[in-house]
Design an enzyme around this catalytic site. Structure first.
Site, PDB file in Angstrom:
ATOM      1  N   ASN A  17      -1.492   0.198   6.723  1.00 53.58           N
ATOM      2  CA  ASN A  17      -1.446  -1.310   7.607  1.00 53.58           C
ATOM      3  C   ASN A  17      -0.657  -1.596   6.745  1.00 53.58           C
ATOM      4  O   ASN A  17      -0.440  -3.439   6.260  1.00 53.58           O
ATOM      5  CB  ASN A  17      -2.660  -2.007   8.336  1.00 53.58           C
ATOM      6  CG  ASN A  17      -4.077  -2.613   7.150  1.00 53.58           C
ATOM      7  OD1 ASN A  17      -3.326  -2.058   5.964  1.00 53.58           O
ATOM      8  ND2 ASN A  17      -4.755  -3.640   7.181  1.00 53.58           N
ATOM      9  N   THR A  47      -5.634  -7.126  10.850  1.00 47.78           N
ATOM     10  CA  THR A  47      -5.436  -5.376  10.222  1.00 47.78           C
ATOM     11  C   THR A  47      -4.544  -4.774  11.153  1.00 47.78           C
ATOM     12  O   THR A  47      -4.113  -3.611  10.637  1.00 47.78           O
ATOM     13  CB  THR A  47      -7.351  -5.442   9.979  1.00 47.78           C
ATOM     14  OG1 THR A  47      -7.718  -6.862   9.231  1.00 47.78           O
ATOM     15  CG2 THR A  47      -7.264  -3.969   9.689  1.00 47.78           C
ATOM     16  N   GLU A  91      -9.732 -11.445  -6.536  1.00 47.18           N
ATOM     17  CA  GLU A  91      -8.965 -10.046  -6.762  1.00 47.18           C
ATOM     18  C   GLU A  91      -7.849  -9.934  -7.848  1.00 47.18           C
ATOM     19  O   GLU A  91      -7.207  -9.195  -8.399  1.00 47.18           O
ATOM     20  CB  GLU A  91      -8.060 -10.476  -5.334  1.00 47.18           C
ATOM     21  CG  GLU A  91      -9.521  -9.747  -4.040  1.00 47.18           C
ATOM     22  CD  GLU A  91      -9.197  -9.600  -2.713  1.00 47.18           C
ATOM     23  OE1 GLU A  91      -7.687 -10.490  -2.354  1.00 47.18           O
ATOM     24  OE2 GLU A  91     -10.141  -9.416  -1.738  1.00 47.18           O
ATOM     25  N   ARG A  98       3.096  -6.638   9.770  1.00 46.40           N
ATOM     26  CA  ARG A  98       1.682  -5.371  10.289  1.00 46.40           C
ATOM     27  C   ARG A  98       2.907  -4.993  11.437  1.00 46.40           C
ATOM     28  O   ARG A  98       2.717  -3.712  12.292  1.00 46.40           O
ATOM     29  CB  ARG A  98       0.601  -5.738  10.345  1.00 46.40           C
ATOM     30  CG  ARG A  98      -0.341  -5.467   8.709  1.00 46.40           C
ATOM     31  CD  ARG A  98      -1.519  -5.572   8.651  1.00 46.40           C
ATOM     32  NE  ARG A  98      -2.186  -5.765   7.709  1.00 46.40           N
ATOM     33  CZ  ARG A  98      -2.930  -6.475   7.428  1.00 46.40           C
ATOM     34  NH1 ARG A  98      -3.458  -7.416   7.582  1.00 46.40           N
ATOM     35  NH2 ARG A  98      -3.774  -5.964   6.705  1.00 46.40           N
ATOM     36  N   PHE A 109     -15.270   4.894   8.168  1.00 48.72           N
ATOM     37  CA  PHE A 109     -13.747   5.258   6.957  1.00 48.72           C
ATOM     38  C   PHE A 109     -13.589   4.974   5.965  1.00 48.72           C
ATOM     39  O   PHE A 109     -12.618   5.072   5.161  1.00 48.72           O
ATOM     40  CB  PHE A 109     -12.750   4.161   8.248  1.00 48.72           C
ATOM     41  CG  PHE A 109     -12.536   2.897   7.995  1.00 48.72           C
ATOM     42  CD1 PHE A 109     -12.694   2.319   6.300  1.00 48.72           C
ATOM     43  CD2 PHE A 109     -13.710   1.686   8.372  1.00 48.72           C
ATOM     44  CE1 PHE A 109     -13.089   0.647   6.217  1.00 48.72           C
ATOM     45  CE2 PHE A 109     -13.993   0.685   8.022  1.00 48.72           C
ATOM     46  CZ  PHE A 109     -13.210  -0.218   7.679  1.00 48.72           C
ATOM     47  N   HIS A 119      -2.241  -5.241   1.943  1.00 50.32           N
ATOM     48  CA  HIS A 119      -3.306  -6.334   1.783  1.00 50.32           C
ATOM     49  C   HIS A 119      -2.885  -7.988   1.688  1.00 50.32           C
ATOM     50  O   HIS A 119      -2.033  -7.734   0.730  1.00 50.32           O
ATOM     51  CB  HIS A 119      -4.674  -5.682   0.741  1.00 50.32           C
ATOM     52  CG  HIS A 119      -5.475  -6.276   0.265  1.00 50.32           C
ATOM     53  ND1 HIS A 119      -6.911  -6.864   1.158  1.00 50.32           N
ATOM     54  CD2 HIS A 119      -5.879  -7.226  -0.338  1.00 50.32           C
ATOM     55  CE1 HIS A 119      -7.751  -7.519   0.875  1.00 50.32           C
ATOM     56  NE2 HIS A 119      -6.698  -7.804  -0.320  1.00 50.32           N
ATOM     57  N   LYS A 179       0.842  -1.464   0.112  1.00 52.52           N
ATOM     58  CA  LYS A 179       0.172   0.287  -0.413  1.00 52.52           C
ATOM     59  C   LYS A 179       0.944   1.183   0.123  1.00 52.52           C
ATOM     60  O   LYS A 179       1.995   1.881   0.380  1.00 52.52           O
ATOM     61  CB  LYS A 179      -1.047  -0.202   1.192  1.00 52.52           C
ATOM     62  CG  LYS A 179      -1.754  -0.843   1.414  1.00 52.52           C
ATOM     63  CD  LYS A 179      -2.416  -0.947   2.068  1.00 52.52           C
ATOM     64  CE  LYS A 179      -3.976  -2.089   2.319  1.00 52.52           C
ATOM     65  NZ  LYS A 179      -4.621  -1.677   3.676  1.00 52.52           N
ATOM     66  N   TYR A 190     -12.888  -2.851  -2.514  1.00 52.42           N
ATOM     67  CA  TYR A 190     -13.929  -2.659  -1.164  1.00 52.42           C
ATOM     68  C   TYR A 190     -15.521  -2.836  -1.033  1.00 52.42           C
ATOM     69  O   TYR A 190     -15.869  -1.561  -0.549  1.00 52.42           O
ATOM     70  CB  TYR A 190     -12.769  -1.134  -0.447  1.00 52.42           C
ATOM     71  CG  TYR A 190     -12.019  -1.468  -0.248  1.00 52.42           C
ATOM     72  CD1 TYR A 190     -11.227  -1.954   0.670  1.00 52.42           C
ATOM     73  CD2 TYR A 190     -10.951  -0.573  -0.550  1.00 52.42           C
ATOM     74  CE1 TYR A 190      -9.883  -2.784   0.889  1.00 52.42           C
ATOM     75  CE2 TYR A 190      -8.728  -1.007  -0.814  1.00 52.42           C
ATOM     76  CZ  TYR A 190      -8.933  -1.932   0.333  1.00 52.42           C
ATOM     77  OH  TYR A 190      -7.202  -2.150   1.086  1.00 52.42           O
ATOM     78  N   ARG A 222      -1.300 -14.883   5.457  1.00 54.15           N
ATOM     79  CA  ARG A 222      -1.615 -13.251   6.343  1.00 54.15           C
ATOM     80  C   ARG A 222      -1.598 -13.780   7.732  1.00 54.15           C
ATOM     81  O   ARG A 222      -0.925 -12.743   8.359  1.00 54.15           O
ATOM     82  CB  ARG A 222      -3.597 -13.902   6.290  1.00 54.15           C
ATOM     83  CG  ARG A 222      -3.963 -13.847   5.012  1.00 54.15           C
ATOM     84  CD  ARG A 222      -5.661 -13.766   4.938  1.00 54.15           C
ATOM     85  NE  ARG A 222      -6.429 -13.107   6.509  1.00 54.15           N
ATOM     86  CZ  ARG A 222      -6.790 -12.378   6.020  1.00 54.15           C
ATOM     87  NH1 ARG A 222      -6.820 -11.173   5.248  1.00 54.15           N
ATOM     88  NH2 ARG A 222      -7.627 -11.549   6.600  1.00 54.15           N
TER      89      ARG A 222
HETATM   90  P1  CMP Z   1      -6.968  -4.455   3.956  1.00 59.63           P
HETATM   91  O1  CMP Z   1      -6.470  -5.822   4.623  1.00 59.63           O
HETATM   92  O2  CMP Z   1      -7.079  -4.223   2.447  1.00 59.63           O
HETATM   93  O3  CMP Z   1      -9.017  -4.294   4.049  1.00 59.63           O
HETATM   94  C1  CMP Z   1      -9.413  -3.445   4.659  1.00 59.63           C
HETATM   95  C2  CMP Z   1      -9.086  -2.316   4.651  1.00 59.63           C
HETATM   96  O4  CMP Z   1      -9.794  -0.583   5.379  1.00 59.63           O
HETATM   97  C3  CMP Z   1      -7.858  -2.693   6.152  1.00 59.63           C
HETATM   98  O5  CMP Z   1      -6.752  -3.118   5.311  1.00 59.63           O
HETATM   99  C4  CMP Z   1      -7.413  -1.113   6.109  1.00 59.63           C
HETATM  100  O6  CMP Z   1      -6.313  -0.903   5.496  1.00 59.63           O
HETATM  101  C5  CMP Z   1      -9.028  -0.339   6.348  1.00 59.63           C
HETATM  102  N1  CMP Z   1      -9.375  -0.586   7.572  1.00 59.63           N
HETATM  103  C6  CMP Z   1      -9.963  -1.540   8.007  1.00 59.63           C
HETATM  104  N2  CMP Z   1     -10.228  -1.402   9.162  1.00 59.63           N
HETATM  105  C7  CMP Z   1      -9.934  -0.119   9.341  1.00 59.63           C
HETATM  106  C8  CMP Z   1     -10.480   0.997  10.201  1.00 59.63           C
HETATM  107  N3  CMP Z   1     -11.401   0.769  11.429  1.00 59.63           N
HETATM  108  N4  CMP Z   1     -10.313   2.445  10.173  1.00 59.63           N
HETATM  109  C9  CMP Z   1      -9.393   3.033   9.195  1.00 59.63           C
HETATM  110  N5  CMP Z   1      -9.106   2.098   7.930  1.00 59.63           N
HETATM  111  C10 CMP Z   1      -9.341   0.778   8.533  1.00 59.63           C
END
Ligand code: CMP
Length: 157
Positions: free
Chosen positions: A114, A93, A128, A104, A59, A117, A11, A51, A87
């Site tokens: 984070n 996350t 995907e 992470r 968010f 993905h 990212k 998404y 993973r």
């Molecule tokens: P990802 O694994 O790409 O899947 C969804 C993404 O949304 C996640 O990683 C984060 O980048 C984002 N995300 C998930 N939860 C939150 C949150 N509570 N606040 C902001 N961003 C979030």
């Protein structure tokens, strides 16, 4: 357990923080095979598809802005149980909850920023991968270390 593929997005925060090479190296040294790799800017359509399940979350707008703030690198990794194995390397996350040693856990303090993905199931990985890659950008090849990464009964399937 079977051989499968998974999609990784490295990212914008990782790109800005010069972590690209280090992250790729973690997947390589595990024994995952790089099947596809490129840089791209994620357009509005891909954001809304990728998404879709977060589109009503508070968010979502911040997530979109963040994901479009710099180019990303997308990768397809292959290997035995690749979705789950990847993973574990990535961690949960929220970076502040992730174990030290995971990507992470080592590099993120955030729920949004984070670093990477990783697909959460083989079924989602398939969707995907074809969201971000064309067929001719994916490379099936046998790596010379294959017989040292896997035992004899782990090389098929
Ligand atoms: P990802 O694994 O790409 O899947 C969804 C993404 O949304 C996640 O990683 C984060 O980048 C984002 N995300 C998930 N939860 C939150 C949150 N509570 N606040 C902001 N961003 C979030």
């Amino acid at each position: 357990m079977k051989h499968e593929k998974t999609l990784i997005i490295i990212k914008p925060d990782a790109m800005q923080r010069n972590l690209l090479g280090g992250i790729i190296s973690r997947f390589e040294r595990k024994g995952l095979r790089i099947t596809g790799l490129k840089m791209m800017a994620i357009d509005d359509l891909k954001i809304s598809e990728h998404y879709e399940h977060h589109k009503d979350k508070p968010f979502f707008d911040g997530l979109k802005k963040y994901m479009q703030s710099a180019p990303v690198a997308v990768m397809v990794l292959s290997g035995l149980n690749a979705v789950a194995a990847t993973r574990l390397i990535v961690g949960p996350t929220k970076g502040y909850e992730a174990d030290a040693g995971s990507i992470r856990g080592d590099f993120s303090m955030s729920g949004q920023c984070n670093i990477v993905h990783a697909s959460d199931s083989a079924e989602n990985a398939e969707k995907e991968i074809y969201r971000f890659f064309n067929e001719d950008e994916l490379f099936e090849y046998k790596k010379i270390d294959f017989e040292f990464i896997y035992g004899e009964d782990e090389r098929e399937g």
